[in-house]
Design a protein around this motif. Structure first.
Motif, PDB file in Angstrom:
ATOM      1  N   LYS A  49     -22.104   7.448 -13.758  1.00 45.95           N
ATOM      2  CA  LYS A  49     -21.258   6.293 -14.040  1.00 45.95           C
ATOM      3  C   LYS A  49     -19.977   6.430 -13.225  1.00 45.95           C
ATOM      4  CE  LYS A  49     -20.835   4.529 -18.250  1.00 45.95           C
ATOM      5  NZ  LYS A  49     -20.394   4.286 -19.639  1.00 45.95           N
ATOM      6  N   PHE A  50     -19.509   5.307 -12.645  1.00 39.12           N
ATOM      7  CA  PHE A  50     -18.345   5.346 -11.761  1.00 39.12           C
ATOM      8  C   PHE A  50     -17.277   4.328 -12.147  1.00 39.12           C
ATOM      9  CE2 PHE A  50     -21.752   7.043  -9.097  1.00 39.12           C
ATOM     10  CZ  PHE A  50     -21.136   8.164  -8.550  1.00 39.12           C
ATOM     11  N   SER A  51     -16.034   4.727 -11.920  1.00 36.61           N
ATOM     12  CA  SER A  51     -14.950   3.750 -11.904  1.00 36.61           C
ATOM     13  C   SER A  51     -14.821   3.316 -10.446  1.00 36.61           C
ATOM     14  CB  SER A  51     -13.642   4.355 -12.413  1.00 36.61           C
ATOM     15  OG  SER A  51     -13.185   5.372 -11.561  1.00 36.61           O
ATOM     16  N   ALA A  52     -14.511   2.062 -10.212  1.00 38.51           N
ATOM     17  CA  ALA A  52     -14.478   1.528  -8.850  1.00 38.51           C
ATOM     18  C   ALA A  52     -13.164   0.819  -8.579  1.00 38.51           C
ATOM     19  CB  ALA A  52     -15.638   0.550  -8.652  1.00 38.51           C
ATOM     20  N   THR A  53     -12.631   1.050  -7.391  1.00 39.83           N
ATOM     21  CA  THR A  53     -11.432   0.347  -6.927  1.00 39.83           C
ATOM     22  C   THR A  53     -11.653  -0.074  -5.482  1.00 39.83           C
ATOM     23  OG1 THR A  53     -10.392   2.414  -6.217  1.00 39.83           O
ATOM     24  CG2 THR A  53      -9.852   1.625  -8.441  1.00 39.83           C
ATOM     25  N   SER A  54     -10.795  -0.960  -4.999  1.00 39.00           N
ATOM     26  CA  SER A  54     -10.830  -1.398  -3.607  1.00 39.00           C
ATOM     27  C   SER A  54      -9.476  -1.093  -2.981  1.00 39.00           C
ATOM     28  CB  SER A  54     -11.138  -2.896  -3.516  1.00 39.00           C
ATOM     29  OG  SER A  54     -11.140  -3.312  -2.162  1.00 39.00           O
ATOM     30  N   PRO A  55      -9.328   0.097  -2.389  1.00 38.35           N
ATOM     31  CA  PRO A  55      -8.027   0.501  -1.852  1.00 38.35           C
ATOM     32  C   PRO A  55      -7.419  -0.462  -0.841  1.00 38.35           C
ATOM     33  CG  PRO A  55      -9.460   2.389  -1.987  1.00 38.35           C
ATOM     34  CD  PRO A  55     -10.301   1.182  -2.293  1.00 38.35           C
ATOM     35  N   ASN A  56      -8.240  -1.088   0.022  1.00 39.76           N
ATOM     36  CA  ASN A  56      -7.659  -2.005   1.007  1.00 39.76           C
ATOM     37  C   ASN A  56      -7.654  -3.460   0.533  1.00 39.76           C
ATOM     38  OD1 ASN A  56     -10.255  -2.985   1.448  1.00 39.76           O
ATOM     39  ND2 ASN A  56     -10.332  -2.414   3.609  1.00 39.76           N
ATOM     40  N   GLY A  57      -8.107  -3.700  -0.695  1.00 33.93           N
ATOM     41  CA  GLY A  57      -8.049  -5.043  -1.272  1.00 33.93           C
ATOM     42  C   GLY A  57      -9.104  -6.014  -0.784  1.00 33.93           C
ATOM     43  N   THR A 127     -10.098  17.194  -6.121  1.00 34.83           N
ATOM     44  CA  THR A 127      -9.112  18.037  -5.443  1.00 34.83           C
ATOM     45  C   THR A 127      -9.403  18.151  -3.955  1.00 34.83           C
ATOM     46  OG1 THR A 127     -10.364  20.037  -5.965  1.00 34.83           O
ATOM     47  CG2 THR A 127      -8.608  19.407  -7.496  1.00 34.83           C
ATOM     48  N   GLU A 128     -10.657  17.890  -3.523  1.00 38.65           N
ATOM     49  CA  GLU A 128     -11.014  17.913  -2.105  1.00 38.65           C
ATOM     50  C   GLU A 128     -10.938  16.529  -1.470  1.00 38.65           C
ATOM     51  OE1 GLU A 128     -14.941  19.516  -1.910  1.00 38.65           O
ATOM     52  OE2 GLU A 128     -14.268  21.561  -2.283  1.00 38.65           O
ATOM     53  N   GLU A 129     -10.652  15.527  -2.258  1.00 36.65           N
ATOM     54  CA  GLU A 129     -10.660  14.159  -1.756  1.00 36.65           C
ATOM     55  C   GLU A 129      -9.487  13.914  -0.807  1.00 36.65           C
ATOM     56  OE1 GLU A 129     -10.324   9.588  -3.408  1.00 36.65           O
ATOM     57  OE2 GLU A 129      -9.959  11.239  -4.772  1.00 36.65           O
ATOM     58  N   PRO A 130      -9.767  13.431   0.411  1.00 40.73           N
ATOM     59  CA  PRO A 130      -8.673  13.076   1.318  1.00 40.73           C
ATOM     60  C   PRO A 130      -8.059  11.744   0.910  1.00 40.73           C
ATOM     61  CG  PRO A 130     -10.764  12.541   2.324  1.00 40.73           C
ATOM     62  CD  PRO A 130     -11.078  13.205   0.996  1.00 40.73           C
ATOM     63  N   ASP A 131      -6.954  11.409   1.510  1.00 46.50           N
ATOM     64  CA  ASP A 131      -6.344  10.098   1.271  1.00 46.50           C
ATOM     65  C   ASP A 131      -7.285   9.012   1.773  1.00 46.50           C
ATOM     66  OD1 ASP A 131      -4.057  11.270   0.254  1.00 46.50           O
ATOM     67  OD2 ASP A 131      -3.012  11.246   2.196  1.00 46.50           O
ATOM     68  N   VAL A 132      -7.277   7.877   1.104  1.00 44.72           N
ATOM     69  CA  VAL A 132      -8.090   6.758   1.570  1.00 44.72           C
ATOM     70  C   VAL A 132      -7.488   6.240   2.868  1.00 44.72           C
ATOM     71  CG1 VAL A 132      -8.949   6.082  -0.707  1.00 44.72           C
ATOM     72  CG2 VAL A 132      -6.834   5.078   0.168  1.00 44.72           C
ATOM     73  N   LYS A 133      -8.341   5.600   3.660  1.00 44.44           N
ATOM     74  CA  LYS A 133      -7.912   5.037   4.938  1.00 44.44           C
ATOM     75  C   LYS A 133      -7.686   3.537   4.775  1.00 44.44           C
ATOM     76  CE  LYS A 133     -10.240   8.555   7.479  1.00 44.44           C
ATOM     77  NZ  LYS A 133     -11.397   9.036   8.097  1.00 44.44           N
ATOM     78  N   PRO A 134      -7.000   2.912   5.711  1.00 45.65           N
ATOM     79  CA  PRO A 134      -6.809   1.458   5.626  1.00 45.65           C
ATOM     80  C   PRO A 134      -8.121   0.678   5.621  1.00 45.65           C
ATOM     81  CG  PRO A 134      -5.313   2.400   7.241  1.00 45.65           C
ATOM     82  CD  PRO A 134      -6.257   3.500   6.820  1.00 45.65           C
ATOM     83  N   SER A 161     -16.333   2.710   3.828  1.00 42.59           N
ATOM     84  CA  SER A 161     -15.797   1.776   4.822  1.00 42.59           C
ATOM     85  C   SER A 161     -17.001   1.169   5.519  1.00 42.59           C
ATOM     86  CB  SER A 161     -14.934   2.495   5.854  1.00 42.59           C
ATOM     87  OG  SER A 161     -13.843   3.127   5.259  1.00 42.59           O
ATOM     88  N   ALA A 162     -17.053  -0.137   5.635  1.00 44.06           N
ATOM     89  CA  ALA A 162     -18.200  -0.781   6.271  1.00 44.06           C
ATOM     90  C   ALA A 162     -17.811  -2.178   6.734  1.00 44.06           C
ATOM     91  CB  ALA A 162     -19.372  -0.861   5.297  1.00 44.06           C
ATOM     92  N   MET A 163     -18.581  -2.697   7.692  1.00 44.74           N
ATOM     93  CA  MET A 163     -18.346  -4.043   8.196  1.00 44.74           C
ATOM     94  C   MET A 163     -18.583  -5.075   7.088  1.00 44.74           C
ATOM     95  SD  MET A 163     -20.293  -5.979  11.320  1.00 44.74           S
ATOM     96  CE  MET A 163     -21.831  -6.233  10.433  1.00 44.74           C
ATOM     97  N   THR A 164     -19.682  -4.910   6.350  1.00 49.98           N
ATOM     98  CA  THR A 164     -20.037  -5.839   5.287  1.00 49.98           C
ATOM     99  C   THR A 164     -20.201  -5.090   3.976  1.00 49.98           C
ATOM    100  OG1 THR A 164     -21.247  -7.249   6.844  1.00 49.98           O
ATOM    101  CG2 THR A 164     -21.774  -7.503   4.496  1.00 49.98           C
ATOM    102  N   VAL A 165     -19.476  -5.522   2.979  1.00 50.16           N
ATOM    103  CA  VAL A 165     -19.682  -5.052   1.606  1.00 50.16           C
ATOM    104  C   VAL A 165     -19.605  -6.299   0.742  1.00 50.16           C
ATOM    105  CG1 VAL A 165     -18.939  -3.522  -0.241  1.00 50.16           C
ATOM    106  CG2 VAL A 165     -18.534  -2.852   2.125  1.00 50.16           C
TER     107      VAL A 165
END
Length: 186
Positions: A49-57, A127-134, A161-165
């Motif tokens: 089960k996951f919580s989901a966000t969209s960092p770049n909106g 703790t190993e997660e890098p910062d999200v990218k734009p 990160s993908a062209m289409t989501v």
């Protein structure tokens, strides 16, 4: 043109002990590469089960739709990847079949086409997660019960990160699959 997908996999043993990192670098996102990603994700993400966000909106509505759901199935069709998020508890970790999933009123299908520079990275700890990218459209973080034997630092987290989501109900999958035609790798 060369483009790059880097998919990092840190998998957990059943005892929750960490195993070594295995990184796959794919120079071209062809159908066989997408099938390989789907296969690896089936073994490491299905039933969680996951919580989901969209960092770049750019996937806010879709992230809201899959937030708190269980990843129940992953399918590759050519260069397209379909992730099925269900309201079920995830007890069927092998992934559901069409006839089982179609009737799930809470089902959300996420369609991914990586394009020329897409990436879906998986980390086994926050703790190993890098910062999200734009370009990060979707960030998933495993929801772990407080009584779970998996400590908070061993949760799975992903960046996509993908062209289409895109997201929709089961008809998104069936219509895309019909339009794409038979997958020669199946």
């Amino acid at each position: 043109l060369l483009f790059l997908i880097i998919v990092s996999f840190n998998l957990l043993k059943p005892s929750s002990a960490l195993v070594s990192t295995s990184t796959t670098t794919i120079k071209m996102v062809e159908g066989h590469s997408v099938h390989r990603i789907a296969s690896r994700f089936r073994s490491s993400l299905i039933g969680k089960k996951f919580s989901a966000t969209s960092p770049n909106g750019r996937f806010v509505e879709g992230a809201h739709a899959i937030d708190g759901k269980v990843l129940s199935r992953m399918e590759a069709v050519g260069k397209n990847l379909f992730a099925f998020f269900s309201s079920h508890d995830g007890s069927n970790s092998s992934g559901s079949k069409d006839h089982e999933i179609e009737g799930d009123a809470g089902l959300v299908v996420m369609h991914v086409h990586f394009g020329m520079s897409g990436m879906w990275a998986v980390f086994n700890t926050t703790t190993e997660e890098p910062d999200v990218k734009p370009t990060t459209r979707v960030r998933l973080e495993e929801i772990v019960s407080p009584s779970s034997v998996i400590a908070a630092e061993h949760k799975i987290c992903t960046h996509l990160s993908a062209m289409t989501v895109a997201h929709g109900d089961y008809s998104l999958y069936t219509s895309k699959k019909a339009a794409l035609g038979e997958d020669p790798l199946r």
